[in-house]
Design a protein around this motif. Structure first.
Motif, PDB file in Angstrom:
ATOM      1  N   SER A   1       0.828  -1.081  -0.082  1.00 18.82           N
ATOM      2  CA  SER A   1      -0.120  -0.040  -0.143  1.00 18.82           C
ATOM      3  C   SER A   1       0.928   1.159  -0.047  1.00 18.82           C
ATOM      4  O   SER A   1       2.279   1.089   0.379  1.00 18.82           O
ATOM      5  N   PRO A   2       0.278   2.455  -0.496  1.00 15.06           N
ATOM      6  CA  PRO A   2       1.260   3.488  -0.638  1.00 15.06           C
ATOM      7  C   PRO A   2       1.909   3.862   0.667  1.00 15.06           C
ATOM      8  O   PRO A   2       3.234   4.166   0.588  1.00 15.06           O
ATOM      9  N   GLU A   3       1.161   3.950   1.892  1.00 16.49           N
ATOM     10  CA  GLU A   3       2.034   4.395   3.066  1.00 16.49           C
ATOM     11  C   GLU A   3       3.393   3.257   3.632  1.00 16.49           C
ATOM     12  O   GLU A   3       3.911   3.768   4.358  1.00 16.49           O
ATOM     13  N   LYS A   4       3.198   1.977   3.066  1.00 16.99           N
ATOM     14  CA  LYS A   4       4.113   1.164   3.401  1.00 16.99           C
ATOM     15  C   LYS A   4       5.491   1.648   2.515  1.00 16.99           C
ATOM     16  O   LYS A   4       6.634   1.101   3.112  1.00 16.99           O
ATOM     17  N   ARG A   5       5.518   2.423   1.483  1.00 16.84           N
ATOM     18  CA  ARG A   5       6.671   2.865   0.845  1.00 16.84           C
ATOM     19  C   ARG A   5       7.721   1.867   0.537  1.00 16.84           C
ATOM     20  O   ARG A   5       8.839   1.916   0.566  1.00 16.84           O
ATOM     21  N   ARG A   6       7.267   0.578  -0.147  1.00 17.23           N
ATOM     22  CA  ARG A   6       8.095  -0.353  -0.482  1.00 17.23           C
ATOM     23  C   ARG A   6       9.169  -0.069  -1.369  1.00 17.23           C
ATOM     24  O   ARG A   6      10.316  -0.522  -1.544  1.00 17.23           O
ATOM     25  N   TRP A   7       8.842   0.868  -2.329  1.00 16.41           N
ATOM     26  CA  TRP A   7       9.779   1.447  -3.476  1.00 16.41           C
ATOM     27  C   TRP A   7      10.851   2.141  -2.928  1.00 16.41           C
ATOM     28  O   TRP A   7      11.816   2.359  -3.781  1.00 16.41           O
TER      29      TRP A   7
END
Length: 416
Positions: free
Chosen positions: A225-231
């Motif tokens: 999910s976006p808030e996890k910022r896996r990128w």
């Protein structure tokens, strides 16, 4: 599947004619069943609650029951799972379910929207009405969201008998800065089941990702999910590459096509696509964690993150963004390296090396023993849940008076 019980065995919640069991009956309301912190922590409590005579029934506010561990655990312990999507028919369906189940407690894990669900429980005469805040909702909001949140928050203050937060900050951001002045509010730390984390893994992690004996294996656990910022993981790997340190980043958790694509694009852009591995959801997270050199948890929105608590419990050095819940863990247990939320990849890389050094010098048995004696041990969470449920169930025969008092909320049992 709207409003139906989702169970392959055809189980239906018992109606009034079937009588009540000798134990307590709790109706737990969650958003969507999937792998996630709320679901994992709830699943770990269920066997212990069942042993104490608590029967948990589950309502998901989504038509789909996902692949996480909570659904089979609920069924195994005699509960039911009812999918009840939020639409115009929801209030009537939910009240019918309350009449059918006659729960002692309704326990809702839906942020301030819990106020809507608990208001329906008030009308049904349910004595125990628990709102549970799981995250730090500190993100910018539109005017519409602010108004809606205020309205739901007022409903929550008027209807809840107990208001829980997984950390002090989750109550501050979810309920309000005045939470400590309200006797219904208390911090209930997520209990962590060490037995689950000790289960053997399915794979040799280094062989699985093709890591050499001298390289570092960095794990990151969390849903896409976006808030996890896996990128953020690929630039960290590249920053260590520039120093001559070979790192394999392994991402574990339910994927999302758009988020997965962003991670892969970030890896390709910095030339580390062969060392960024997306494994998807796994049932052997503990086995994988025990093989990692370090864990990186780049999420920018958390309550009390299991992605930090789990590796620290096993003695694995962990790097995480500077969030209140992360600081709270770091105040109680060693092994957490905190970096600024907007830190550059090189700062994350420095922290990862420090975390790997901690792992290399920490005895896992010592870390596990220390965690078992900490405030995060699961026995403390079980005891708190049981105390709340039993106290509220003991008031079942008392009438519910739906008239707000001078402080703007419905009267609740004064016993604390």
């Amino acid at each position: 599947m709207s409003g139906s019980t989702v169970d392959a065995s055809g189980y239906r919640p018992p109606g009034p004619a079937g009588g009540r069991s000798g134990g307590l009956r709790v109706l737990r309301v969650v958003g969507e069943l999937n792998f996630g912190g709320t679901e994992m922590r709830t699943a770990e409590l269920l066997p212990r609650l069942a042993d104490a005579g608590v029967q948990v029934h589950l309502v998901t506010l989504h038509a789909r029951v996902g692949p996480g561990p909570l659904a089979p655990m609920v069924r195994r312990h005699g509960g039911s799972i009812t999918a009840m999507p939020l639409d115009l028919r929801f209030p009537g369906r939910f009240r019918r379910l309350l009449r059918q189940l006659r729960p002692d407690v309704v326990h809702v894990d839906c942020g301030n929207f819990s106020g809507v669900v608990l208001s329906l429980a008030v009308l049904a005469g349910v004595p125990g009405r628990v709102a549970h805040f799981r995250g730090d909702d500190n993100q910018p909001r539109s005017l519409r969201r602010r108004v809606t949140r205020w309205l739901f928050g007022r409903m929550l203050r008027m209807s809840a008998t107990d208001i829980l937060g997984v950390s002090p900050s989750s109550l501050t951001f979810g309920f309000g800065r005045d939470w400590a002045d309200d006797p219904r509010c208390q911090v209930v730390l997520n209990g962590l089941d060490l037995d689950r984390l000790r289960q053997p893994g399915f794979d040799d992690l280094r062989a699985l990702v093709g890591a050499g004996a001298d390289g570092l294996v960095c794990l990151s656990v969390g849903r896409a999910s976006p808030e996890k910022r896996r990128w953020l993981l690929p630039p960290i790997v590249a920053a260590l590459d520039a120093r001559g340190v070979t790192v394999h980043a392994v991402l574990v958790g339910p994927g999302d096509p758009a988020d997965d694509a962003r991670v892969r694009a970030a890896a390709a852009a910095v030339g580390v696509a062969d060392r960024v591995h997306l494994l998807g959801p796994r049932d052997d997270v503990g086995g994988l964690l025990r093989q990692a050199d370090a864990v990186v948890h780049p999420s920018c929105l958390e309550g009390l993150p299991g992605g930090v608590l789990e590796p620290v419990a096993l003695g694995i050095g962990t790097v995480a963004a500077d969030l209140p819940g992360v600081r709270y863990i770091g105040e109680h247990l060693p092994g957490v390296t905190i970096v600024d939320t907007d830190a550059a990849p090189r700062a994350w890389a420095d922290a990862l090396l420090a975390a790997a050094a901690y792992t290399a010098t920490t005895d896992p048995a010592v870390a596990v023993d220390r965690f078992g004696r900490s405030v995060f041990a699961i026995d403390a969470a079980v005891a708190t849940h049981l105390a709340i449920y039993r106290r509220r169930a003991s008031t079942r025969r008392r009438p519910v008076v739906g008239v707000p008092n001078s402080r703007g909320r419905l009267p609740v049992d004064s016993e604390r």
